[in-house]
Design a protein around this motif. Structure first.
Motif, PDB file in Angstrom:
ATOM      1  N   GLU A  41      28.175   9.728 -21.025  1.00 43.42           N
ATOM      2  CA  GLU A  41      28.190   8.311 -20.659  1.00 43.42           C
ATOM      3  C   GLU A  41      28.599   8.042 -19.219  1.00 43.42           C
ATOM      4  OE1 GLU A  41      29.236   6.406 -25.072  1.00 43.42           O
ATOM      5  OE2 GLU A  41      30.654   6.195 -23.406  1.00 43.42           O
ATOM      6  N   ASN A  42      29.031   9.073 -18.513  1.00 42.84           N
ATOM      7  CA  ASN A  42      29.578   8.849 -17.167  1.00 42.84           C
ATOM      8  C   ASN A  42      28.962   9.822 -16.166  1.00 42.84           C
ATOM      9  OD1 ASN A  42      32.028   6.837 -17.626  1.00 42.84           O
ATOM     10  ND2 ASN A  42      32.030   8.285 -19.325  1.00 42.84           N
TER      11      ASN A  42
ATOM     12  N   ARG B 280      28.218   9.047 -12.987  1.00 41.47           N
ATOM     13  CA  ARG B 280      28.562   8.736 -11.595  1.00 41.47           C
ATOM     14  C   ARG B 280      29.517   9.792 -11.041  1.00 41.47           C
ATOM     15  NH1 ARG B 280      32.429   5.109  -9.442  1.00 41.47           N
ATOM     16  NH2 ARG B 280      32.987   4.324 -11.520  1.00 41.47           N
TER      17      ARG B 280
ATOM     18  N   LEU C 153      34.563  10.142 -10.097  1.00 36.25           N
ATOM     19  CA  LEU C 153      35.330   9.326 -11.024  1.00 36.25           C
ATOM     20  C   LEU C 153      36.791   9.780 -11.060  1.00 36.25           C
ATOM     21  CD1 LEU C 153      32.746   9.236 -13.940  1.00 36.25           C
ATOM     22  CD2 LEU C 153      33.508   7.258 -12.621  1.00 36.25           C
TER      23      LEU C 153
ATOM     24  N   LEU D  36      32.033  16.750 -15.392  1.00 38.39           N
ATOM     25  CA  LEU D  36      31.691  15.524 -14.671  1.00 38.39           C
ATOM     26  C   LEU D  36      31.334  15.877 -13.238  1.00 38.39           C
ATOM     27  CD1 LEU D  36      34.516  13.122 -15.957  1.00 38.39           C
ATOM     28  CD2 LEU D  36      32.092  13.073 -16.604  1.00 38.39           C
TER      29      LEU D  36
ATOM     30  N   ASP E  39      39.180   5.279 -13.309  1.00 37.70           N
ATOM     31  CA  ASP E  39      37.892   4.828 -13.864  1.00 37.70           C
ATOM     32  C   ASP E  39      37.767   5.191 -15.338  1.00 37.70           C
ATOM     33  OD1 ASP E  39      36.679   3.948 -11.254  1.00 37.70           O
ATOM     34  OD2 ASP E  39      36.987   6.073 -10.804  1.00 37.70           O
ATOM     35  N   ILE E  40      38.454   6.256 -15.742  1.00 42.85           N
ATOM     36  CA  ILE E  40      38.451   6.712 -17.135  1.00 42.85           C
ATOM     37  C   ILE E  40      39.866   7.098 -17.525  1.00 42.85           C
ATOM     38  CG2 ILE E  40      37.685   8.525 -18.731  1.00 42.85           C
ATOM     39  CD1 ILE E  40      35.127   8.763 -17.080  1.00 42.85           C
TER      40      ILE E  40
ATOM     41  N   LYS F  43      36.825   2.658 -18.361  1.00 48.77           N
ATOM     42  CA  LYS F  43      36.717   2.883 -19.806  1.00 48.77           C
ATOM     43  C   LYS F  43      37.909   3.661 -20.347  1.00 48.77           C
ATOM     44  CE  LYS F  43      31.666   3.005 -19.514  1.00 48.77           C
ATOM     45  NZ  LYS F  43      30.466   3.876 -19.595  1.00 48.77           N
TER      46      LYS F  43
ATOM     47  N   GLU G 160      36.687  -1.050 -22.849  1.00 50.20           N
ATOM     48  CA  GLU G 160      36.449  -1.232 -21.412  1.00 50.20           C
ATOM     49  C   GLU G 160      37.351  -2.325 -20.869  1.00 50.20           C
ATOM     50  OE1 GLU G 160      32.694  -2.827 -18.803  1.00 50.20           O
ATOM     51  OE2 GLU G 160      32.308  -1.177 -20.213  1.00 50.20           O
TER      52      GLU G 160
END
Length: 284
Positions: free
Chosen positions: A108-109, A111, A114, A134, A181-182, A238, A279
């Motif tokens: 789901e991530n 980008r 992060l 990631l 971010d997470i 998230k 979120e």
């Protein structure tokens, strides 16, 4: 005795305690640990004689396994998300369902760069798997246990994972605002009342600090993590949690009251409500 005969002997000794399927898996793990062999290698080398040295190592391992000690602690490692992690009695043994949580986050991530916080890292399994999978993340992993952080640090070095380890108590630690971010956590979530239905090898060997919460406060850690998340996540950031299926609905309600949005429950491969994603609302 050759390897084929040894395999048969080990299965016969383990099956009455663990069942035939588990016994077969344990034998494979033992030979992978001692010889680096796959299941195919065991068959190919079946006619070879077992040396006295290997036999003595096997017997030491069997004594501990048959006494109830988890094989992961006996061998000192466990396979998680395609990597071999060191484990000992200072850390929880990573479970297959936690791999599903990692997989969800990775998928789901996409980008890059992060900023990730793993709360209660234990062996470092989640943090290291995310660091390795990631795109150029900055991963921070915290735990209250210095002994657990030693294990996580060794795993990070062995697996060439660039993570930041911090000894922190989540009940007093509060990261700066909008700093991640997470945020991910697999915190203690088993009420004390469930101990009577648990396997002895878990109760006798795995760290209680990483497993149990008071019966009166089953959401103890989640309440605090939600407070941290609503402050420390960047808008649109998230929160991912592994959960006790018993408290899925109550946990969703609590997260929503905290101010988190898009709260959703996900089932694991056994169709149990096992994960929650939420979120932090984006700024208007």
């Amino acid at each position: 005795m050759n390897f084929s005969e040894t395999v048969t002997d080990l299965k016969k000794r383990l099956a009455p305690v663990y069942g035939e399927g588990e016994a077969k898996a344990m034998v494979r793990l033992i030979f992978h640990h001692l010889k680096g062999w796959s299941a195919t290698d065991i068959i190919v080398n079946g006619d070879r004689q077992v040396s006295p040295y290997i036999r003595s190592l096997i017997e030491r391992i069997m004594k501990r396994i048959l006494s109830g000690e988890p094989i992961q602690y006996v061998l000192g490692d466990v396979r998680f998300y395609g990597m071999d992690f060191k484990v000992n009695r200072n850390v929880l043994i990573p479970r297959p369902e936690t791999e599903e949580l990692v997989d969800m986050i990775v998928k789901e991530n996409g980008r890059s760069d992060l900023r990730v916080l793993d709360i209660g890292t234990g062996s470092g399994a989640i943090a290291i798997a995310l660091s390795r999978n990631l795109r150029f993340p900055r991963v921070t992993a915290i735990d209250i246990s210095a002994e657990a952080l030693e294990v996580a640090g060794e795993n990070a070095r062995r697996l060439h994972a660039d993570i930041f380890l911090r000894e922190k108590d989540i009940f007093t630690y509060m990261p700066p605002e909008d700093s991640y971010d997470i945020i991910v956590s697999n915190p203690p979530y088993i009420p004390e009342e469930e101990k009577s239905g648990m396997e002895r090898n878990v109760l006798d060997y795995e760290p209680a600090l990483a497993l149990f919460v008071p019966d009166s406060e089953p959401l103890l850690y989640y309440n605090r993590i939600s407070e941290v998340a609503i402050r420390a996540l960047a808008p649109g950031g998230k929160l991912y949690l592994e959960i006790n299926p018993r408290f899925a609905d109550a946990l969703c309600e609590m997260l929503q009251k905290t101010g988190l949005a898009d709260v959703e429950i996900f089932k694991d491969i056994s169709h149990r409500q096992r994960f929650i994603r939420a979120e932090k609302p984006k700024e208007e």
